[in-house]
Structure formats: C-alpha cells, structure tokens
Design an enzyme around this catalytic site. Structure first.
Site, PDB file in Angstrom:
ATOM      1  N   HIS A 103      -4.571   0.020  -3.315  1.00  0.00           N
ATOM      2  CA  HIS A 103      -3.257   0.344  -2.745  1.00  0.00           C
ATOM      3  C   HIS A 103      -2.513   1.272  -3.684  1.00  0.00           C
ATOM      4  CE1 HIS A 103      -2.268  -3.063  -5.342  1.00  0.00           C
ATOM      5  NE2 HIS A 103      -0.971  -2.831  -5.197  1.00  0.00           N
ATOM      6  N   HIS A 159       0.334   1.366  -5.420  1.00  0.00           N
ATOM      7  CA  HIS A 159       1.222   1.075  -6.556  1.00  0.00           C
ATOM      8  C   HIS A 159       0.693   1.696  -7.849  1.00  0.00           C
ATOM      9  CE1 HIS A 159       3.208  -2.592  -4.404  1.00  0.00           C
ATOM     10  NE2 HIS A 159       3.778  -1.434  -4.092  1.00  0.00           N
ATOM     11  N   HIS A 214       1.227  -6.815   1.316  1.00  0.00           N
ATOM     12  CA  HIS A 214       1.803  -6.425   0.021  1.00  0.00           C
ATOM     13  C   HIS A 214       2.264  -4.971   0.109  1.00  0.00           C
ATOM     14  CE1 HIS A 214       2.286  -6.190  -4.323  1.00  0.00           C
ATOM     15  NE2 HIS A 214       1.450  -5.181  -4.367  1.00  0.00           N
ATOM     16  N   ASP A 234      -3.608  -6.647  -4.851  1.00  0.00           N
ATOM     17  CA  ASP A 234      -2.467  -7.564  -4.971  1.00  0.00           C
ATOM     18  C   ASP A 234      -2.229  -8.334  -3.673  1.00  0.00           C
ATOM     19  OD1 ASP A 234      -2.183  -6.587  -7.502  1.00  0.00           O
ATOM     20  OD2 ASP A 234      -0.346  -5.459  -7.110  1.00  0.00           O
TER      21      ASP A 234
END
Ligand SMILES: [Zn+2]
Length: 254
Positions: free
Chosen positions: A53, A55, A111, A128
C-alpha cells in the site's frame, strides 16, 4: 530454497526480504538504507521490490532501490505509488523475479483504499491490514470493507505464515486479553511472544491458524467478544461488522 528475512526499519516496521540463491526481493521498503545494509552484509543482489500500500513507511525506499538495482517494482493498482512498474489487483498472479516464487494478489481495502495482499509459497504479505493479534486502522476504508478483507486472509490455509508490516504484537495481545479474557490461547501466546521480544527477535511471522485462535478482529462472532463490545458500546450490536467497528474504535484509544 526460499528464505524470508526481517529487516527492521524506523521504530517498529519490518521490511521483509525474500531470498533465494543470493537474489533478494524487498517487500514494503519504507527506507532504502536498511535494505542496502542487509544486501551488503549478505552479499545479495536485489531483483525486485513489492509494495502492499501507498504509505511512506512502506514505499519510501522503493524508487531509490529500483534505480540503484535497475529492478522492477510491483504494487497496488488502485493507489498512487511513484515508480511502480507493475500494478496488481485481485486475481493477478506474478512470478517474482529473482526468487521464482508465484504470488497471488488479493484486494484487501480498509487500512487504505487500494491495499493488496500477496500470497504464495505458504506466506502472505499483508502490510497493515492483518497484524499479529490485531488489525490496521481504518484510514481510508469502512468497517464492512475491513471485515471482508480480513475474511479473505482468514480463509487462507491455516499454516500460512503471516508477514505483516509492524511489531505491534504485545500491545495487541494486551487489548485482546481485555476483550476476550476467557480465551486461554491468549495467555499462552503472550508468554511465547514476550520471550521472543526479550531475545530481541521479531514475533512475526505468525500463522493464519494462530490468528484465528487469538485475534479478536477475526473473532467478532465469538459470544465473549460480542458481549465485551456490547458493554463497551452500551447497546445491542447487530452482527459481525458492528462488533468489529466497536472493537476498532476501542483499540484506537486503548
Ligand atoms: Zn499503512
């Protein structure tokens, strides 16, 4: 023979390194420096970068590594990640360069909106979303999406090793013991994981079977957990998603 190594980064992140025959692949490299250090120390070369992802603590080192090693990058189709060569979504299978492992992609939003998991070789890289004895915060998704995403991971074979993005296990177990004090598997797990941390070892990977037995976010249908969530909410809760939503909010302030 595939090996999977943990490279710690930042305060509590893990960058997972797949390795076979001296060729390595980095999963979620939030920082290039610890990956470079690991490669140098072992004499490995980098063959690919994978990301679950967008982040920055998962992709911050992706471009620097790809440039330095001239290797391909793979990540979520539905998120913006600078420097991605191959964009993956539900049902996509890749043969990971260098280590010759096939990984299947699952969409697991919650998330983040486009979060993916990669599953293969008896392992799942779930970023996550699913943590050891916990789950990620809902930054971009709804409780219903997260319950659905966690359900996909929970249906993987029980022996599947769970490689998640952070060392949160002991804090997660403390919360789980408050929510489900009658679950005797939790006390045993706390002792086991505490011993690992005292030896400065990662608590990860766990297994899907271990998560099914102890992770409250996968156990929202258990009577004791429903009762705890209803006490916390001060009302009756209708179904798994409502129970999950109360637990997730509760954990945020625990
Ligand atoms: Zn994240």
């Amino acid at each position: 023979m595939l090996a999977i190594h943990a490279v710690p980064a930042f305060k509590d992140n893990y960058i997972w390194m797949l390795e076979s025959g001296g060729r390595a692949v980095a999963v979620d490299p939030g920082d290039a420096a610890p990956v470079e250090g690991f490669l140098r120390e072992r004499g490995f070369s980098l063959a690919a970068v994978l990301a679950t992802h967008h982040h920055m603590d998962h992709v911050g080192g992706l471009q620097a590594l790809a440039r330095r090693w001239k290797c391909p990058t793979f990540g979520p189709a539905r998120e913006v990640v600078a420097g991605l060569d191959y964009r993956l979504g539900e049902g996509d299978r890749i043969r990971v360069p260098g280590v010759d492992v096939d990984l299947d992609t699952y969409d697991i939003p919650g998330h983040t909106a486009g979060h993916i998991a990669l599953f293969g070789a008896g392992a799942v890289f779930c970023g996550d979303t699913l943590f050891a004895c916990g789950c990620g915060r809902l930054f971009e998704g709804t409780p219903a999406q997260m319950v659905d995403s966690l359900g996909k991971l929970a249906r993987l074979p029980g022996a599947t090793r769970v490689y998640c993005g952070h060392e949160y296990t002991l804090a997660n177990i403390r919360f789980a013991e408050v929510v489900e004090p009658g679950n005797r598997a939790l006390g045993a797990r706390r002792l086991r994981e505490t011993a690992k941390r005292e030896r400065s070892e990662p608590t990860l990977p766990s297994t899907v079977a271990e998560e099914l037995a102890t992770n409250p976010f996968l156990r929202c249908d258990q009577p004791e957990i429903i009762a705890s969530a209803e006490r916390r909410a001060g009302r009756r809760l209708a179904g798994r998603v409502e129970v999950f939503a109360v637990l997730r909010d509760w954990k945020n302030t625990f």
